[in-house]
Scaffold this motif. Structure first.
Motif, PDB file in Angstrom:
ATOM      1  N   VAL A 192       0.836  -1.206   0.000  1.00 11.26           N
ATOM      2  CA  VAL A 192       0.000   0.000   0.000  1.00 11.26           C
ATOM      3  C   VAL A 192       0.869   1.252   0.000  1.00 11.26           C
ATOM      4  CG1 VAL A 192      -1.644   1.334   1.358  1.00 11.26           C
ATOM      5  CG2 VAL A 192      -1.959  -1.118   1.111  1.00 11.26           C
ATOM      6  N   SER A 193       1.896   1.253   0.841  1.00 17.41           N
ATOM      7  CA  SER A 193       2.771   2.429   0.929  1.00 17.41           C
ATOM      8  C   SER A 193       3.506   2.676  -0.381  1.00 17.41           C
ATOM      9  CB  SER A 193       3.785   2.237   2.062  1.00 17.41           C
ATOM     10  OG  SER A 193       3.124   2.075   3.297  1.00 17.41           O
ATOM     11  N   VAL A 194       4.017   1.604  -0.983  1.00 18.98           N
ATOM     12  CA  VAL A 194       4.740   1.743  -2.250  1.00 18.98           C
ATOM     13  C   VAL A 194       3.794   2.205  -3.353  1.00 18.98           C
ATOM     14  CG1 VAL A 194       6.026   0.504  -4.028  1.00 18.98           C
ATOM     15  CG2 VAL A 194       6.495   0.057  -1.613  1.00 18.98           C
ATOM     16  N   GLY A 195       2.585   1.638  -3.387  1.00 20.19           N
ATOM     17  CA  GLY A 195       1.612   2.038  -4.399  1.00 20.19           C
ATOM     18  C   GLY A 195       1.214   3.496  -4.274  1.00 20.19           C
ATOM     19  N   LEU A 196       0.997   3.956  -3.053  1.00 19.43           N
ATOM     20  CA  LEU A 196       0.648   5.355  -2.844  1.00 19.43           C
ATOM     21  C   LEU A 196       1.807   6.269  -3.213  1.00 19.43           C
ATOM     22  CD1 LEU A 196      -1.682   7.148  -1.875  1.00 19.43           C
ATOM     23  CD2 LEU A 196      -0.690   7.048   0.425  1.00 19.43           C
ATOM     24  N   GLY A 197       3.025   5.835  -2.902  1.00 21.12           N
ATOM     25  CA  GLY A 197       4.196   6.604  -3.310  1.00 21.12           C
ATOM     26  C   GLY A 197       4.310   6.705  -4.819  1.00 21.12           C
ATOM     27  N   SER A 198       3.900   5.645  -5.509  1.00 17.64           N
ATOM     28  CA  SER A 198       3.898   5.680  -6.969  1.00 17.64           C
ATOM     29  C   SER A 198       2.934   6.730  -7.481  1.00 17.64           C
ATOM     30  CB  SER A 198       3.519   4.301  -7.522  1.00 17.64           C
ATOM     31  OG  SER A 198       3.478   4.317  -8.925  1.00 17.64           O
ATOM     32  N   GLY A 199       1.775   6.845  -6.857  1.00 13.01           N
ATOM     33  CA  GLY A 199       0.803   7.863  -7.248  1.00 13.01           C
ATOM     34  C   GLY A 199       1.332   9.268  -7.044  1.00 13.01           C
ATOM     35  N   PHE A 200       2.018   9.491  -5.930  1.00 11.98           N
ATOM     36  CA  PHE A 200       2.594  10.810  -5.659  1.00 11.98           C
ATOM     37  C   PHE A 200       3.671  11.156  -6.682  1.00 11.98           C
ATOM     38  CE2 PHE A 200       5.842  13.392  -3.408  1.00 11.98           C
ATOM     39  CZ  PHE A 200       5.085  14.542  -3.247  1.00 11.98           C
ATOM     40  N   ALA A 201       4.556  10.194  -6.973  1.00 10.45           N
ATOM     41  CA  ALA A 201       5.617  10.433  -7.949  1.00 10.45           C
ATOM     42  C   ALA A 201       5.044  10.690  -9.335  1.00 10.45           C
ATOM     43  CB  ALA A 201       6.571   9.235  -7.978  1.00 10.45           C
ATOM     44  N   LEU A 202       3.975   9.963  -9.688  1.00 13.61           N
ATOM     45  CA  LEU A 202       3.355  10.164 -10.998  1.00 13.61           C
ATOM     46  C   LEU A 202       2.699  11.541 -11.086  1.00 13.61           C
ATOM     47  CD1 LEU A 202       2.792   8.812 -13.709  1.00 13.61           C
ATOM     48  CD2 LEU A 202       0.650   7.935 -12.752  1.00 13.61           C
ATOM     49  N   GLY A 203       2.128  12.002  -9.986  1.00 13.97           N
ATOM     50  CA  GLY A 203       1.558  13.346  -9.961  1.00 13.97           C
ATOM     51  C   GLY A 203       2.617  14.405 -10.208  1.00 13.97           C
ATOM     52  N   ILE A 204       3.772  14.261  -9.582  1.00 13.28           N
ATOM     53  CA  ILE A 204       4.881  15.184  -9.804  1.00 13.28           C
ATOM     54  C   ILE A 204       5.333  15.135 -11.261  1.00 13.28           C
ATOM     55  CG2 ILE A 204       7.297  15.666  -9.224  1.00 13.28           C
ATOM     56  CD1 ILE A 204       6.707  14.664  -6.404  1.00 13.28           C
ATOM     57  N   TYR A 205       5.406  13.934 -11.793  1.00 11.61           N
ATOM     58  CA  TYR A 205       5.820  13.757 -13.178  1.00 11.61           C
ATOM     59  C   TYR A 205       4.864  14.461 -14.135  1.00 11.61           C
ATOM     60  CZ  TYR A 205       6.609  11.310 -17.596  1.00 11.61           C
ATOM     61  OH  TYR A 205       6.838  11.007 -18.906  1.00 11.61           O
ATOM     62  N   PHE A 206       3.552  14.307 -13.927  1.00 16.88           N
ATOM     63  CA  PHE A 206       2.556  14.952 -14.775  1.00 16.88           C
ATOM     64  C   PHE A 206       2.691  16.476 -14.731  1.00 16.88           C
ATOM     65  CE2 PHE A 206      -0.656  11.216 -14.444  1.00 16.88           C
ATOM     66  CZ  PHE A 206      -0.053  10.616 -15.532  1.00 16.88           C
ATOM     67  N   VAL A 207       2.871  17.023 -13.545  1.00 11.45           N
ATOM     68  CA  VAL A 207       2.979  18.476 -13.414  1.00 11.45           C
ATOM     69  C   VAL A 207       4.232  18.980 -14.117  1.00 11.45           C
ATOM     70  CG1 VAL A 207       3.260  20.375 -11.778  1.00 11.45           C
ATOM     71  CG2 VAL A 207       1.632  18.555 -11.281  1.00 11.45           C
ATOM     72  N   ASN A 208       5.319  18.253 -14.006  1.00  8.43           N
ATOM     73  CA  ASN A 208       6.570  18.671 -14.644  1.00  8.43           C
ATOM     74  C   ASN A 208       6.460  18.691 -16.164  1.00  8.43           C
ATOM     75  OD1 ASN A 208       9.518  19.294 -14.326  1.00  8.43           O
ATOM     76  ND2 ASN A 208       9.709  17.397 -15.507  1.00  8.43           N
ATOM     77  N   LEU A 209       5.516  17.935 -16.719  1.00  4.73           N
ATOM     78  CA  LEU A 209       5.358  17.896 -18.175  1.00  4.73           C
ATOM     79  C   LEU A 209       4.991  19.256 -18.763  1.00  4.73           C
ATOM     80  CD1 LEU A 209       3.436  14.539 -18.792  1.00  4.73           C
ATOM     81  CD2 LEU A 209       5.835  15.040 -19.262  1.00  4.73           C
ATOM     82  N   ARG A 210       4.366  20.113 -17.972  1.00  7.18           N
ATOM     83  CA  ARG A 210       3.988  21.423 -18.519  1.00  7.18           C
ATOM     84  C   ARG A 210       5.223  22.250 -18.865  1.00  7.18           C
ATOM     85  NH1 ARG A 210       0.748  25.471 -15.529  1.00  7.18           N
ATOM     86  NH2 ARG A 210      -0.750  23.767 -15.408  1.00  7.18           N
ATOM     87  N   PHE A 211       6.336  21.991 -18.220  1.00  8.52           N
ATOM     88  CA  PHE A 211       7.577  22.702 -18.534  1.00  8.52           C
ATOM     89  C   PHE A 211       8.280  22.109 -19.748  1.00  8.52           C
ATOM     90  CE2 PHE A 211       6.976  23.130 -13.906  1.00  8.52           C
ATOM     91  CZ  PHE A 211       6.893  24.507 -13.815  1.00  8.52           C
ATOM     92  N   LEU A 212       7.804  20.950 -20.212  1.00 10.49           N
ATOM     93  CA  LEU A 212       8.409  20.272 -21.355  1.00 10.49           C
ATOM     94  C   LEU A 212       7.411  20.102 -22.489  1.00 10.49           C
ATOM     95  CD1 LEU A 212      10.265  17.507 -19.309  1.00 10.49           C
ATOM     96  CD2 LEU A 212      11.319  19.495 -20.376  1.00 10.49           C
ATOM     97  N   ARG A 213       6.359  20.906 -22.485  1.00 13.80           N
ATOM     98  CA  ARG A 213       5.278  20.745 -23.456  1.00 13.80           C
ATOM     99  C   ARG A 213       5.778  20.863 -24.893  1.00 13.80           C
ATOM    100  NH1 ARG A 213      -0.343  21.018 -23.359  1.00 13.80           N
ATOM    101  NH2 ARG A 213      -0.293  21.462 -21.126  1.00 13.80           N
ATOM    102  N   GLY A 214       6.705  21.752 -25.151  1.00 16.51           N
ATOM    103  CA  GLY A 214       7.208  21.925 -26.507  1.00 16.51           C
ATOM    104  C   GLY A 214       8.347  20.997 -26.861  1.00 16.51           C
ATOM    105  N   PHE A 215       8.736  20.158 -25.930  1.00 10.17           N
ATOM    106  CA  PHE A 215       9.867  19.264 -26.163  1.00 10.17           C
ATOM    107  C   PHE A 215       9.435  18.091 -27.030  1.00 10.17           C
ATOM    108  CE2 PHE A 215      13.288  16.345 -25.133  1.00 10.17           C
ATOM    109  CZ  PHE A 215      14.372  17.193 -24.993  1.00 10.17           C
TER     110      PHE A 215
END
Length: 288
Positions: free
Chosen positions: A147-170
């Protein structure tokens, strides 16, 4: 303010749906392979990197700090999902990773003061309600570490999605190459002792890396060309519904009743979002 053509928006939504479908195949591969999760994650990133290498080699792109950050978040999200799937049921692991839209909306508000649109908020609430139902129904039986690892995966994926806005033109091919290159290098340190696999396992790992992984992320990057990261991540919530279904059909791991109820809530929220009349969509579309 000009909006993209309706056909372009619909195509982006289709790409997001295809990405969810490809991602949903992960549970079948991971459950079927009797390998250490680090080994599975390493080979998946390696084959995805090799798939994108010829395409990225024909384009000009340069290293950026955001690329390294993207690769590290990518590695944390995808690697921990493989680990969680091994520790607990595929349904529990994928549902916990799909808390990512919650983290996306919170992070976007905290960092950029952007409030979710009303249609996206309704879908988000239905989706999170469905996830809570599934999580609540399985919480008493699942492993706490999983459960802890799975929830951590969700948090990391959320960070990853947000960071994509800085790479939109990449260039998406270059981005996928960078993500999987970082992932391969990081995971090698955890997987090097068990990299010897059979021919059949290598074929399965290649399919996992190309079809389930490379195609899924390529489709997701194409989807955010004309819709927001929030909307694309909401559409990909079909993944926690399909993933347990494929696992049940192939492996025999049958989801619980709360999984079916929660899946209905998720799909119901998506239906409410996309059956809204066009004129209402245009009036409300401020972030998508």
């Amino acid at each position: 303010m000009e909006y993209p053509p309706r056909s372009a928006v619909n195509q982006s939504r289709l790409f997001a749906l295809l990405s969810g479908f490809c991602w949903s195949l992960a549970g079948v591969f991971i459950k079927s392979l009797a390998l250490h999760p680090a080994v599975i994650a390493f080979y998946r990133s390696l084959f995805a990197m090799l798939f994108f290498l010829p395409f990225a080699g024909t384009r000009r792109w340069r290293a950026r700090p955001r690329l390294l950050f993207s690769g590290l978040a990518f590695t944390a999200a995808t690697g921990s999902l493989v680990w969680a799937t091994k520790l607990t049921t595929a349904a529990n692991a994928i549902v916990l990773q799909n808390t990512a839209p919650v983290f996306v909306c919170v992070l976007v508000y905290l960092l950029f003061r952007e409030r979710p649109t009303r249609p996206n908020l309704v879908t988000l609430l239905f989706g999170m309600a469905g996830i809570l139902v599934i999580f609540g129904g399985a919480a008493g039986a699942q492993d706490y570490l999983g459960v802890s690892v799975g929830l951590g995966s969700g948090f990391a994926l959320g960070i990853y999605f947000v960071n994509l806005r800085f790479l939109r033109g990449f260039d998406p091919f270059g981005l996928m190459l960078a993500n999987n290159l970082v992932s391969t290098l990081v995971l090698f340190g955890f997987a090097h002792a068990g990299l010897w696999v059979s021919a059949s396992e290598l074929v399965a790992l290649a399919c996992l890396g190309v079809v389930q992984f490379a195609f899924a992320h390529y489709f997701f990057f194409r989807s955010i060309e004309h819709i927001s990261v929030q909307e694309a991540s909401l559409i990909s919530l079909t993944e926690p519904v399909l993933n347990p279904l494929w696992v049940a059909l192939w492996v025999g791991e049958v989801p619980s009743l709360p999984t079916f109820i929660g899946g209905g809530l998720i799909l119901g929220g998506l239906a409410l979002r996309y059956i809204t009349p066009d004129q209402v969509l245009r009036a409300r579309r401020t972030a998508s």
